[in-house]
Scaffold this motif. Structure first.
Motif, PDB file in Angstrom:
ATOM      1  N   CYS A 160       8.181  16.676  -0.856  1.00 28.89           N
ATOM      2  CA  CYS A 160       9.589  17.072  -0.933  1.00 28.89           C
ATOM      3  C   CYS A 160      10.017  17.462  -2.349  1.00 28.89           C
ATOM      4  O   CYS A 160      10.582  18.545  -2.558  1.00 28.89           O
ATOM      5  CB  CYS A 160      10.463  15.940  -0.411  1.00 28.89           C
ATOM      6  N   ASP A 161       9.771  16.589  -3.330  1.00 28.94           N
ATOM      7  CA  ASP A 161      10.245  16.857  -4.692  1.00 28.94           C
ATOM      8  C   ASP A 161       9.585  18.107  -5.273  1.00 28.94           C
ATOM      9  O   ASP A 161      10.259  18.957  -5.878  1.00 28.94           O
ATOM     10  CB  ASP A 161       9.976  15.662  -5.604  1.00 28.94           C
ATOM     11  N   ARG A 162       8.280  18.216  -5.106  1.00 27.90           N
ATOM     12  CA  ARG A 162       7.584  19.389  -5.632  1.00 27.90           C
ATOM     13  C   ARG A 162       8.046  20.661  -4.922  1.00 27.90           C
ATOM     14  O   ARG A 162       8.140  21.723  -5.541  1.00 27.90           O
ATOM     15  CB  ARG A 162       6.067  19.229  -5.490  1.00 27.90           C
ATOM     16  N   PHE A 163       8.352  20.546  -3.648  1.00 28.32           N
ATOM     17  CA  PHE A 163       8.865  21.703  -2.911  1.00 28.32           C
ATOM     18  C   PHE A 163      10.219  22.136  -3.455  1.00 28.32           C
ATOM     19  O   PHE A 163      10.472  23.332  -3.661  1.00 28.32           O
ATOM     20  CB  PHE A 163       8.968  21.366  -1.428  1.00 28.32           C
ATOM     21  N   VAL A 164      11.107  21.180  -3.686  1.00 33.04           N
ATOM     22  CA  VAL A 164      12.433  21.498  -4.235  1.00 33.04           C
ATOM     23  C   VAL A 164      12.301  22.155  -5.609  1.00 33.04           C
ATOM     24  O   VAL A 164      12.986  23.140  -5.914  1.00 33.04           O
ATOM     25  CB  VAL A 164      13.300  20.229  -4.302  1.00 33.04           C
ATOM     26  N   LEU A 165      11.426  21.626  -6.442  1.00 36.77           N
ATOM     27  CA  LEU A 165      11.216  22.228  -7.764  1.00 36.77           C
ATOM     28  C   LEU A 165      10.685  23.658  -7.634  1.00 36.77           C
ATOM     29  O   LEU A 165      11.079  24.544  -8.409  1.00 36.77           O
ATOM     30  CB  LEU A 165      10.248  21.374  -8.573  1.00 36.77           C
ATOM     31  N   THR A 166       9.812  23.894  -6.666  1.00 38.99           N
ATOM     32  CA  THR A 166       9.301  25.247  -6.442  1.00 38.99           C
ATOM     33  C   THR A 166      10.421  26.193  -6.022  1.00 38.99           C
ATOM     34  O   THR A 166      10.500  27.332  -6.506  1.00 38.99           O
ATOM     35  CB  THR A 166       8.200  25.229  -5.363  1.00 38.99           C
ATOM     36  N   LEU A 167      11.291  25.738  -5.122  1.00 33.58           N
ATOM     37  CA  LEU A 167      12.416  26.570  -4.696  1.00 33.58           C
ATOM     38  C   LEU A 167      13.253  27.014  -5.888  1.00 33.58           C
ATOM     39  O   LEU A 167      13.654  28.182  -5.997  1.00 33.58           O
ATOM     40  CB  LEU A 167      13.309  25.797  -3.723  1.00 33.58           C
TER      41      LEU A 167
ATOM     42  N   LEU B   1       7.064   5.244   6.084  1.00 31.04           N
ATOM     43  CA  LEU B   1       5.976   6.212   5.949  1.00 31.04           C
ATOM     44  C   LEU B   1       6.341   7.376   5.039  1.00 31.04           C
ATOM     45  O   LEU B   1       5.502   7.864   4.276  1.00 31.04           O
ATOM     46  CB  LEU B   1       5.568   6.723   7.332  1.00 31.04           C
ATOM     47  N   VAL B   2       7.581   7.826   5.093  1.00 31.83           N
ATOM     48  CA  VAL B   2       7.974   9.000   4.314  1.00 31.83           C
ATOM     49  C   VAL B   2       7.940   8.730   2.814  1.00 31.83           C
ATOM     50  O   VAL B   2       7.872   9.666   2.011  1.00 31.83           O
ATOM     51  CB  VAL B   2       9.377   9.492   4.746  1.00 31.83           C
ATOM     52  N   GLU B   3       7.934   7.467   2.419  1.00 36.42           N
ATOM     53  CA  GLU B   3       7.880   7.150   0.989  1.00 36.42           C
ATOM     54  C   GLU B   3       6.646   7.754   0.332  1.00 36.42           C
ATOM     55  O   GLU B   3       6.675   8.156  -0.827  1.00 36.42           O
ATOM     56  CB  GLU B   3       7.877   5.626   0.784  1.00 36.42           C
ATOM     57  N   GLU B   4       5.547   7.834   1.079  1.00 36.37           N
ATOM     58  CA  GLU B   4       4.316   8.390   0.514  1.00 36.37           C
ATOM     59  C   GLU B   4       4.441   9.880   0.192  1.00 36.37           C
ATOM     60  O   GLU B   4       3.707  10.410  -0.649  1.00 36.37           O
ATOM     61  CB  GLU B   4       3.153   8.182   1.488  1.00 36.37           C
ATOM     62  N   PHE B   5       5.375  10.560   0.868  1.00 32.58           N
ATOM     63  CA  PHE B   5       5.455  12.018   0.768  1.00 32.58           C
ATOM     64  C   PHE B   5       6.648  12.530  -0.038  1.00 32.58           C
ATOM     65  O   PHE B   5       6.745  13.736  -0.271  1.00 32.58           O
ATOM     66  CB  PHE B   5       5.516  12.627   2.176  1.00 32.58           C
ATOM     67  N   ARG B   6       7.547  11.642  -0.439  1.00 27.99           N
ATOM     68  CA  ARG B   6       8.762  12.106  -1.099  1.00 27.99           C
ATOM     69  C   ARG B   6       8.466  12.972  -2.320  1.00 27.99           C
ATOM     70  O   ARG B   6       8.985  14.083  -2.464  1.00 27.99           O
ATOM     71  CB  ARG B   6       9.633  10.917  -1.503  1.00 27.99           C
ATOM     72  N   SER B   7       7.642  12.472  -3.220  1.00 37.33           N
ATOM     73  CA  SER B   7       7.429  13.202  -4.482  1.00 37.33           C
ATOM     74  C   SER B   7       6.498  14.387  -4.298  1.00 37.33           C
ATOM     75  O   SER B   7       6.806  15.499  -4.741  1.00 37.33           O
ATOM     76  CB  SER B   7       6.881  12.255  -5.549  1.00 37.33           C
TER      77      SER B   7
ATOM     78  N   ASN C 189       0.819  -1.207   0.000  1.00 35.14           N
ATOM     79  CA  ASN C 189       0.000   0.000   0.000  1.00 35.14           C
ATOM     80  C   ASN C 189       0.855   1.259   0.000  1.00 35.14           C
ATOM     81  O   ASN C 189       0.567   2.229  -0.708  1.00 35.14           O
ATOM     82  CB  ASN C 189      -0.939  -0.008   1.211  1.00 35.14           C
ATOM     83  N   ILE C 190       1.922   1.254   0.800  1.00 36.70           N
ATOM     84  CA  ILE C 190       2.804   2.420   0.865  1.00 36.70           C
ATOM     85  C   ILE C 190       3.491   2.657  -0.477  1.00 36.70           C
ATOM     86  O   ILE C 190       3.519   3.787  -0.986  1.00 36.70           O
ATOM     87  CB  ILE C 190       3.848   2.233   1.990  1.00 36.70           C
ATOM     88  N   ILE C 191       4.049   1.613  -1.073  1.00 35.69           N
ATOM     89  CA  ILE C 191       4.772   1.772  -2.336  1.00 35.69           C
ATOM     90  C   ILE C 191       3.813   2.078  -3.480  1.00 35.69           C
ATOM     91  O   ILE C 191       4.139   2.876  -4.375  1.00 35.69           O
ATOM     92  CB  ILE C 191       5.624   0.526  -2.636  1.00 35.69           C
ATOM     93  N   SER C 192       2.638   1.490  -3.472  1.00 41.53           N
ATOM     94  CA  SER C 192       1.647   1.827  -4.492  1.00 41.53           C
ATOM     95  C   SER C 192       1.322   3.319  -4.440  1.00 41.53           C
ATOM     96  O   SER C 192       1.224   3.991  -5.476  1.00 41.53           O
ATOM     97  CB  SER C 192       0.361   1.017  -4.284  1.00 41.53           C
ATOM     98  N   ALA C 193       1.176   3.849  -3.227  1.00 37.04           N
ATOM     99  CA  ALA C 193       0.902   5.283  -3.074  1.00 37.04           C
ATOM    100  C   ALA C 193       2.093   6.117  -3.531  1.00 37.04           C
ATOM    101  O   ALA C 193       1.919   7.160  -4.174  1.00 37.04           O
ATOM    102  CB  ALA C 193       0.558   5.588  -1.622  1.00 37.04           C
ATOM    103  N   LYS C 194       3.305   5.673  -3.207  1.00 36.79           N
ATOM    104  CA  LYS C 194       4.490   6.412  -3.648  1.00 36.79           C
ATOM    105  C   LYS C 194       4.530   6.519  -5.170  1.00 36.79           C
ATOM    106  O   LYS C 194       4.764   7.604  -5.725  1.00 36.79           O
ATOM    107  CB  LYS C 194       5.758   5.717  -3.152  1.00 36.79           C
ATOM    108  N   LEU C 195       4.290   5.414  -5.854  1.00 38.97           N
ATOM    109  CA  LEU C 195       4.346   5.406  -7.316  1.00 38.97           C
ATOM    110  C   LEU C 195       3.176   6.187  -7.902  1.00 38.97           C
ATOM    111  O   LEU C 195       3.322   6.895  -8.908  1.00 38.97           O
ATOM    112  CB  LEU C 195       4.352   3.967  -7.831  1.00 38.97           C
TER     113      LEU C 195
END
Length: 343
Positions: free
Chosen positions: A256-263, A247-253, A110-116
């Motif tokens: 975190c990733d979208r935040f870095v791109l915004t910066l 748990l953090v796998e669900e939030f990486r993209s 479930n966690i990895i499915s959400a990450k992808l």
């Protein structure tokens, strides 16, 4: 619902923290330079080696305030922890789940499915919002690959296969990450994900964001009564907060990733916000961290509608919500763990 309170970031390495009544006192070379009331603080993060007084550490432990010590590069060093507040029956059940391959696999899928799923929608948002500036055919191919990977992850029958699916999908996702950088291309380019240490400006930002998000997940899991060190996909290792890394796998993209791109794309950081050490590691400077924290706190305060509980929550509360849902599943209140899936 728990409310998102303030986080105090102590960015300068030589600042010392102490307690005066109900206030955090921030000093440098024995001189007070500021103070912050404790009553609306939920976390204090200090970067460097200035230290904190035993009185302040005790106060934070008793009041449930996280006092986290990080290196200048954003790596977790230690956290002040008081009496463990977790429900012993919940934790015993968590350990049983972790020792059961089938139970662990169900949660990990479930966690990895959400990450992808979330990674795919980062790509889809780029197609929608910036279609004229990117290769939409290439992005569409990557999106379809990730969509197929979600189905594969959901139908996976063992943990090694799941890790293989996740690793291949991450490689496909990051293959177009550089194309998502639309500004400052001379100073911010991405070739491959590297860490420990990060070797370029983009990886320095990603690693810093991931470290902060992992710390949020660890705190959220403890608040929900779970043990952040016993995971389901990340295996046990002394000192590693394996469940927080799950748990953090669900939030990486999506976080975190979208935040870095915004910066980068909004020019909230520049090449002058980074320094390179002799070993090749690239780190944020003190001014760079200030810019990062300012934008990070604003992002955490933004609201969205949670797809499962159907309530508006701040981005900064998502780890807490997911930790509570995971605890409810482990207790038997839910039929399965509902991961965070953003769209």
């Amino acid at each position: 619902m728990k409310k998102l309170l303030n986080t105090v970031y102590v960015n300068t390495p030589d600042r010392y923290l102490s307690l005066d009544g109900e206030n955090i006192v921030i000093s440098q070379d024995g001189t007070e330079i500021g103070r912050v009331p404790l009553h609306n603080i939920e976390r204090v993060m200090t970067f460097g080696h200035g230290g904190a007084s035993p009185a302040l550490m005790g106060k934070c432990a008793r009041n449930g305030i996280d006092l986290v010590f990080m290196s200048r590069s954003g790596h977790f060093i230690a956290r002040v922890e008081g009496e463990v507040r977790g429900n012993v029956l919940l934790r015993r059940q968590q350990y049983r789940f972790a020792d059961n391959e089938e139970r662990s696999l169900d949660i990990a899928k479930n966690i990895i499915s959400a990450k992808l799923f979330n990674s795919r929608w980062v790509i889809e948002r780029m197609i929608r919002d910036h279609g004229a500036r990117i290769d939409t055919e290439l992005f569409g191919q990557r999106s379809r690959f990730l969509q197929n990977s979600v189905s594969q992850a959901r139908n996976c029958t063992d943990m090694e296969s799941l890790r293989g699916i996740e690793g291949e999908a991450a490689s496909v996702y990051f293959s177009v990450f550089n194309d998502m950088i639309l500004q400052q291309k001379d100073d911010f380019s991405f070739k491959v994900r590297n860490k420990r240490p990060p070797l370029d400006n983009v990886n320095a930002l990603l690693s810093f964001a991931y470290s902060l998000a992992s710390g949020m997940c660890a705190s959220a899991l403890e608040s929900a009564g779970l043990d952040p060190y016993v995971g389901f996909m990340h295996t046990d290792r002394p000192g590693r907060r394996s469940l927080a890394l799950d748990l953090v796998e669900e939030f990486r993209s999506v976080l975190c990733d979208r935040f870095v791109l915004t910066l980068i794309n909004k020019r909230l950081v520049s090449s002058g916000d980074f320094m390179k050490r002799e070993d090749g590691a690239v780190l944020l400077t003190e001014e760079g961290r200030k810019s990062f924290f300012s934008a990070w706190q604003k992002r955490l305060n933004e609201e969205l509608k949670h797809p499962f509980i159907e309530e508006k929550v701040e981005w900064g509360m998502l780890p807490y919500v997911q930790a509570m849902l995971l605890a409810r599943y482990i207790r038997g209140d839910l039929d399965c763990y509902p991961p965070f899936m953003w769209k």
